[in-house]
Write a protein that holds these residues in place. Sequence first.
Motif, PDB file in Angstrom:
ATOM      1  N   VAL A  26     -55.132  13.090   5.308  1.00 25.74           N
ATOM      2  CA  VAL A  26     -55.903  13.604   6.431  1.00 25.74           C
ATOM      3  C   VAL A  26     -55.216  14.835   6.998  1.00 25.74           C
ATOM      4  O   VAL A  26     -53.992  14.914   7.037  1.00 25.74           O
ATOM      5  N   TRP A  27     -56.020  15.801   7.394  1.00 25.26           N
ATOM      6  CA  TRP A  27     -55.503  16.991   8.049  1.00 25.26           C
ATOM      7  C   TRP A  27     -55.680  16.828   9.546  1.00 25.26           C
ATOM      8  O   TRP A  27     -56.722  16.375  10.011  1.00 25.26           O
ATOM      9  N   VAL A  28     -54.632  17.166  10.297  1.00 24.72           N
ATOM     10  CA  VAL A  28     -54.699  17.092  11.757  1.00 24.72           C
ATOM     11  C   VAL A  28     -54.230  18.421  12.340  1.00 24.72           C
ATOM     12  O   VAL A  28     -53.475  19.148  11.695  1.00 24.72           O
ATOM     13  N   PRO A  29     -54.662  18.743  13.572  1.00 27.21           N
ATOM     14  CA  PRO A  29     -54.382  20.071  14.112  1.00 27.21           C
ATOM     15  C   PRO A  29     -52.966  20.305  14.619  1.00 27.21           C
ATOM     16  O   PRO A  29     -52.537  21.453  14.718  1.00 27.21           O
ATOM     17  N   THR A  30     -52.206  19.224  14.923  1.00 25.82           N
ATOM     18  CA  THR A  30     -50.875  19.457  15.499  1.00 25.82           C
ATOM     19  C   THR A  30     -49.833  18.559  14.850  1.00 25.82           C
ATOM     20  O   THR A  30     -50.148  17.526  14.258  1.00 25.82           O
ATOM     21  N   GLU A  31     -48.565  18.935  15.022  1.00 18.70           N
ATOM     22  CA  GLU A  31     -47.450  18.117  14.531  1.00 18.70           C
ATOM     23  C   GLU A  31     -47.429  16.775  15.253  1.00 18.70           C
ATOM     24  O   GLU A  31     -47.108  15.746  14.655  1.00 18.70           O
ATOM     25  N   ALA A  32     -47.772  16.762  16.526  1.00 14.48           N
ATOM     26  CA  ALA A  32     -47.806  15.511  17.293  1.00 14.48           C
ATOM     27  C   ALA A  32     -48.834  14.552  16.692  1.00 14.48           C
ATOM     28  O   ALA A  32     -48.581  13.349  16.560  1.00 14.48           O
ATOM     29  N   ASP A  33     -50.005  15.080  16.315  1.00 18.46           N
ATOM     30  CA  ASP A  33     -51.025  14.245  15.673  1.00 18.46           C
ATOM     31  C   ASP A  33     -50.503  13.711  14.334  1.00 18.46           C
ATOM     32  O   ASP A  33     -50.712  12.541  13.995  1.00 18.46           O
ATOM     33  N   ALA A  34     -49.833  14.570  13.580  1.00 21.05           N
ATOM     34  CA  ALA A  34     -49.276  14.157  12.287  1.00 21.05           C
ATOM     35  C   ALA A  34     -48.251  13.043  12.488  1.00 21.05           C
ATOM     36  O   ALA A  34     -48.224  12.062  11.727  1.00 21.05           O
ATOM     37  N   GLU A  35     -47.411  13.167  13.505  1.00 18.04           N
ATOM     38  CA  GLU A  35     -46.412  12.123  13.777  1.00 18.04           C
ATOM     39  C   GLU A  35     -47.088  10.814  14.167  1.00 18.04           C
ATOM     40  O   GLU A  35     -46.647   9.733  13.761  1.00 18.04           O
ATOM     41  N   ASP A  36     -48.164  10.885  14.931  1.00 15.12           N
ATOM     42  CA  ASP A  36     -48.917   9.670  15.283  1.00 15.12           C
ATOM     43  C   ASP A  36     -49.433   8.969  14.027  1.00 15.12           C
ATOM     44  O   ASP A  36     -49.356   7.746  13.908  1.00 15.12           O
ATOM     45  N   ILE A  37     -49.931   9.746  13.086  1.00 11.63           N
ATOM     46  CA  ILE A  37     -50.465   9.164  11.849  1.00 11.63           C
ATOM     47  C   ILE A  37     -49.334   8.574  11.000  1.00 11.63           C
ATOM     48  O   ILE A  37     -49.472   7.498  10.435  1.00 11.63           O
ATOM     49  N   ARG A  38     -48.199   9.278  10.927  1.00 14.20           N
ATOM     50  CA  ARG A  38     -47.045   8.739  10.184  1.00 14.20           C
ATOM     51  C   ARG A  38     -46.600   7.416  10.798  1.00 14.20           C
ATOM     52  O   ARG A  38     -46.272   6.458  10.090  1.00 14.20           O
TER      53      ARG A  38
END
Length: 197
Positions: A26-38
């Motif tokens: 999944v592509w997300v707009p921010t690093e914070a969103d990416a960390e939430d997904i991780r």
Amino acid sequence: MDRTVVARVKRQREYRAAEGWEQVTVWVPTEADAEDIRKLARERRERAEALQGLSQEVKIVSPETEARIAAAIAEHGSAAYNTPSGAVLDLMTQLAAEDDLPSFSRAVIILARAKPANAAFVTAAVPPKVSNFLIRHRSISPAALMTWTNEHSGWADELKEAVRKPDQFERVVEAMVEAIKRETSNIDATMEVSEPN
């Protein structure tokens, strides 16, 4: 075993896919969103390894068996064993000694789901564990077992395939017992007829 990191990652993906795990990109707009997904992905993997929801996928697992499986998974990689799956192998031996082939089968299924990278290793242990079970709990002599397995080359693969189907697994093992006893009695009868008086 793997020559490169890419090969190791590919193998791990194949193991997970074989056990029904889903890969999500999944592509997300921010690093914070990416960390939430991780973080969510880590939590889901931890839940799977703790068996949350997995035992419901394998019907008729008693709470006691589920607790024993969870304990074996928690010991994965323990220095107390020669192999990372040592606790799992011990549990399989215990369930066979208890003559509980359906729980043996269900344990393999759940363990493979929770630890996909170890599924092939654990499944490969099924034929030797069943061989010991036949000798200790079904009065099959080691010589009769060896003769029969030498004459029936697909027996190990049949057990490894059947272990993923709890109802079928017990029938396959018991059919193996009957076949060995029947063929052993036929050999004994042939020897009696051919011996001179």
